[in-house]
Design an enzyme around this catalytic site. Structure first.
Site, short mmCIF file in Angstrom:
data_model
loop_
_atom_site.label_atom_id
_atom_site.label_comp_id
_atom_site.label_asym_id
_atom_site.label_seq_id
_atom_site.Cartn_x
_atom_site.Cartn_y
_atom_site.Cartn_z
N HIS A 269 0.68 -28.44 8.92
CA HIS A 269 0.09 -27.94 7.68
C HIS A 269 0.18 -29.04 6.61
CE1 HIS A 269 -0.65 -25.54 4.11
NE2 HIS A 269 -1.16 -24.62 4.91
N ASN B 85 -0.75 -16.99 6.98
CA ASN B 85 0.37 -17.89 6.72
C ASN B 85 1.01 -17.45 5.41
OD1 ASN B 85 2.11 -19.97 6.14
ND2 ASN B 85 0.54 -21.55 5.95
N LYS C 37 3.60 -18.48 4.04
CA LYS C 37 4.30 -19.58 3.37
C LYS C 37 5.70 -19.10 2.91
CE LYS C 37 -0.13 -21.60 2.34
NZ LYS C 37 -0.97 -22.41 1.47
N GLU D 60 0.93 -28.94 3.61
CA GLU D 60 2.14 -28.86 2.77
C GLU D 60 3.33 -29.51 3.47
OE1 GLU D 60 1.87 -24.64 2.14
OE2 GLU D 60 0.06 -24.95 0.95
N GLU E 133 -8.17 -27.20 7.27
CA GLU E 133 -7.83 -26.73 5.93
C GLU E 133 -7.98 -27.89 4.93
OE1 GLU E 133 -4.97 -23.12 6.21
OE2 GLU E 133 -3.79 -24.94 6.24
N SER F 85 -8.42 -20.90 0.58
CA SER F 85 -9.03 -19.90 -0.31
C SER F 85 -10.03 -19.00 0.41
CB SER F 85 -9.68 -20.57 -1.53
OG SER F 85 -8.70 -21.28 -2.27
N GLY G 226 -5.13 -22.82 -1.92
CA GLY G 226 -4.48 -22.22 -3.09
C GLY G 226 -5.17 -22.54 -4.40
P1 13P Z 1 -4.82 -20.18 0.68
O1 13P Z 1 -5.56 -19.15 1.50
O2 13P Z 1 -3.82 -19.58 -0.25
O3 13P Z 1 -5.78 -21.12 0.00
O4 13P Z 1 -3.95 -21.05 1.70
C1 13P Z 1 -4.55 -21.53 2.86
C2 13P Z 1 -3.49 -22.07 3.74
O5 13P Z 1 -2.88 -23.08 3.42
C3 13P Z 1 -3.19 -21.35 4.98
O6 13P Z 1 -2.37 -22.11 5.81
#
Ligand code: 13P
Length: 253
Positions: free
Chosen positions: A96, A9, A11, A98, A168, A214, A174
Site C-alpha cells: 500500500h 481497508n 487502515k 502508505e 491506487e 476515493s 483519501g
Molecule cells: P480511500 O477510499 O479512503 O480513498 O482509500 C483508498 C485506499 O487507500 C484503500 O486501500
C-alpha cells in the site's frame, strides 16, 4: 470470468469494540450485495482474531493490512503470515502507498512479504499507484508498471495464480479525488499487459485488478463497468457498512 472483489481497508481506524460492531453490520447487510461479488474486510491486527470468529460461515472474507517479511523469530512488534493464517486470515494487503511512504516498503521487501504470505496460504493484494507529480510528468504508466513488474517477476506462475492486484493512484487516496473511469481503465489495461508479459494471456485474464482511491457508492458502478476494473479496494467508505455494501452493488447481479 474473473472474480469480482470489493475489499475494505479499514487502515488504522476503529477500536476493536467498534470494529467488531462494524464487522457485524457488514455481515448483516451482505445479503444485499450481488452473490458473485467477493466481499473482504481488512481490519487492524488487534481485531482479526475476534472478527475471524464472527465471519466464519458467512460470505465475508478476512484480510490483514500487512505481514512480516520473515517467518518467525526476534522481530519485536512484527506479525507473521503464519500467525494470520492460523486465525483464518485469507488475504493480506501488501505494498500500500502508505506503507511505501511511511515504512519504506520497496520491491525487495514486498517480494519477501509475498513469499511469506503465499507460503502460508494467504493471498496477497499487491498495491501500486503513482504520485500526482508522476502523473503530471506523464510518468504514471512507467512508474506503476515498474512497481508491479519488480515484484511479480520474482514469482512463479503457480504463485501468480494467488495474487490480486490493486491500482491506487496516491493522489486519489483519501482526497475525494477519484480517477476517472477512463484513467482507471487505461492503467488497469497496462497492468494486465504487464502480467501477460510475464505469465501469458490466460493468467493476465484471470488476475483480478481492483481500483482504490476515493471509491464510493456514487462512482463505483461507473468504475466497475470498465472491462479491466474487477472491483475496489475501499478506504474511508468501508468504515460504514451501508456504504461498503452500496459500493458492492455497483456490480450488477
Ligand atoms: P480511500 O477510499 O479512503 O480513498 O482509500 C483508498 C485506499 O487507500 C484503500 O486501500
Amino acid at each position: 470470468m474473473r472474480q469480482q472483489i470489493v475489499a475494505g481497508n479499514w487502515k488504522m481506524n476503529t477500536t476493536p469494540t467498534e470494529g467488531f460492531a462494524l464487522a457485524k453490520d457488514v455481515i448483516a447487510q451482505s445479503a444485499q450485495s450481488p452473490n458473485n461479488v467477493e466481499l473482504i474486510i481488512c481490519p487492524p491486527f488487534t481485531h482479526l482474531a475476534e472478527v475471524a470468529k464472527a465471519v466464519r460461515g458467512t460470505r465475508i472474507h478476512l484480510g490483514a493490512q500487512n505481514c512480516a517479511m520473515w517467518a518467525e523469530g526476534a522481530y519485536t512488534g512484527e506479525v507473521s503470515a503464519k500467525m494470520l493464517a492460523n486465525i483464518g486470515v485469507e488475504y493480506v494487503i501488501l505494498g500500500h502507498s502508505e506503507r511505501r511512504e511511511h515504512f519504506g516498503e520497496q520491491s525487495a521487501i514486498l517480494l519477501s512479504k509475498i513469499q511469506q504470505a503465499l507460503g502460508n496460504g494467504v493471498k496477497p493484494i499487491l498495491c501500486c499507484g503513482e504520485r500526482l507529480e508522476e502523473r503530471n510528468a506523464q510518468q504514471h504508466i512507467a512508474v506503476v508498471n515498474a512497481q508491479i513488474e519488480s515484484v511479480i517477476s520474482g514469482l512463479t506462475a503457480e504463485q501468480m495464480q494467488q495474487v490480486v492486484l490493486a491500482y491506487e493512484p496516491v493522489w486519489a487516496i483519501g482526497t475525494g479525488l477519484t480517477a476517472t473511469a477512463q484513467q482507471a481503465q487505461e492503467m488497469h489495461a497496462h497492468i494486465r499487459a504487464t502480467v501477460a508479459k510475464h505469465f501469458g494471456d490466460a493468467q493476465a485474464n484471470a488476475t483480478p485488478i481492483l481500483y482504490g482511491g476515493s471509491c464510493k457508492p456514487s462512482n463505483a458502478a461507473e468504475l466497475f463497468a470498465q472491462p479491466d476494473v474487477d472491483g475496489g479496494l475501499i478506504g474511508g467508505a468501508s468504515l460504514k457498512a451501508s456504504d461498503f455494501i452500496a459500493i458492492a452493488q455497483g456490480f450488477k447481479e
